[in-house]
Design an enzyme around this catalytic site. Structure first.
Site, mmCIF file in Angstrom:
data_model
loop_
_atom_site.group_PDB
_atom_site.id
_atom_site.type_symbol
_atom_site.label_atom_id
_atom_site.label_comp_id
_atom_site.label_asym_id
_atom_site.label_seq_id
_atom_site.Cartn_x
_atom_site.Cartn_y
_atom_site.Cartn_z
ATOM 1 N N SER A 121 0.530 5.665 -0.598
ATOM 2 C CA SER A 121 0.785 5.036 0.855
ATOM 3 C C SER A 121 1.874 6.276 1.142
ATOM 4 C CB SER A 121 1.952 3.717 0.190
ATOM 5 O OG SER A 121 2.873 4.613 -0.592
ATOM 6 N N LYS A 159 8.990 5.320 0.713
ATOM 7 C CA LYS A 159 7.752 4.751 2.620
ATOM 8 C C LYS A 159 8.831 5.682 3.075
ATOM 9 C CE LYS A 159 5.361 1.313 2.894
ATOM 10 N NZ LYS A 159 4.977 1.840 0.530
#
Lengths: 201, 201
Positions: A121, A159
């Site tokens: 990610s 993130k």
DNA sequence: TCCAGTTCGCCTTTTATTCGCTAGAATGAC
DNA sequence: GTCATTCTAGCGAATAAAAGGCGAACTGGA
């Protein structure tokens, strides 16, 4: 590393207290031990000692002051010489350098843990599966920082953090992945990323 | 090691109990030993101690608390707990782990230096400008290893190493860049990359 | 199934951090 | 010699965060 008279008194108090009790003193205990009436003064002393590398401390953590052993007997520790930049057009042997680098430079005096990254990610920012991220344990983050967050109490993810009104946007760095939107109440920040460590087999 | 007063009391109780009985206490025994009425409090204490790396525990298993030998007398506290994998669907606090990671795990007892990377020749392998590569000083390399090499005595570069007959191919990991071919005599290997360290501001 | 272990809200107390302020001592420029 | 600057040392108050605590509900291994 010049130390002042008062600073030495603080150091002595810290070592004695820690020796005797097995845990470090609170700021209030330091204040009364030194005859000070303001915690701000204590704080300033400890901060100065920390900047001089004589003690270690975690941010906002109770009794986390750690008196560091004097640098005298320094072994071939985790610190290594930083020889320069790789693009420099000289053999590395020739480069003399006083610089060095170690994990301590990343960690500072924070409370840090490591996580092994799984998944891609954050691939576009060159954090990939198998890397270790070094994470400072904290509950808050600023816009754009890379964080470890727990969404809905179950899913820990890596993130970038953005606030959008009452919502949080957790932005992956991977063109193929969509951001996560969630109410601020459902996002628990576990920590923020200070660095990355990768090991080749 | 950044322990609070109460946490030290818990630790002391754990060591004493285990010493005396040969097995570790249940949460209820800990609670009564410390004058607590809620097992949740006990659990929180043990979890905190575990996160600080002072005890070890198995998930949901009776009397599985293990008091770890204090690593007192350790100098470089550059070692940090490795709490698990980021993709795991649980809060990182909950992940039990006695693992840890430090630069020592990468370095071993080799002679290592660091170089700050400049340029993007290894970008596709997620080594980018500003990263530090940890390099073992060596004269030889095996096929495919990432090395620091000096070409024609002047240019130090970071590339993958391949032998092709009497020639050496130094392969960048960047689709936009061409490999370097040079006679073996003109390529001096300075070292091979053991790891990468990245620090965020 | 049972029971120790785990998680969940919610609360209080302890502890650390930050801000604005004063004042003396050392340093360096003019 | 004087002045501006910087550093150490100190104060009190306001804030914010962690540590410590509770009972109740849930979970997972033998």
């Amino acid at each position: 590393m010049a130390i002042t008279r008062r600073q030495k008194e603080v150091m002595d108090f810290l070592s004695n207290f820690t020796q005797k009790n097995g845990y470090s003193p609170s700021y209030e205990e330091i204040a009364s031990g030194l005859g000070l009436s303001s915690l701000a003064t204590v704080h300033k002393h400890v901060t100065n000692l920390q900047n001089k590398g004589m003690v270690q401390r975690a941010h906002n953590r109770s009794r986390s002051i750690d008196v560091l052993p004097s640098r005298a007997g320094k072994k071939g520790s985790e610190r290594m010489p930083l020889l320069g930049r790789i693009a420099a057009g000289r053999p590395v042997e020739a480069i003399e350098s006083a610089e060095s680098i170690s994990l301590g430079d990343i960690i500072g005096n924070r409370e840090v843990f490591a996580l092994e990254v799984q998944g891609d990610s954050m691939r576009d920012e060159h954090i990939v599966s198998g890397d270790y991220v070094l994470v400072e344990r904290t509950r808050t983050a600023r816009e754009g920082e890379i964080i470890v967050a727990l969404v809905d109490g179950t899913d820990a993810t890596l993130k970038r953090f953005y606030r959008e009104g009452t919502m949080i946007r957790l932005q992956p760095s991977n063109a193929e992945m969509a951001p996560i939107y969630a109410p601020a109440a459902n996002v628990a920040i576990q920590g923020k990323v200070l660095g990355v460590l990768r090991k080749y087999a």
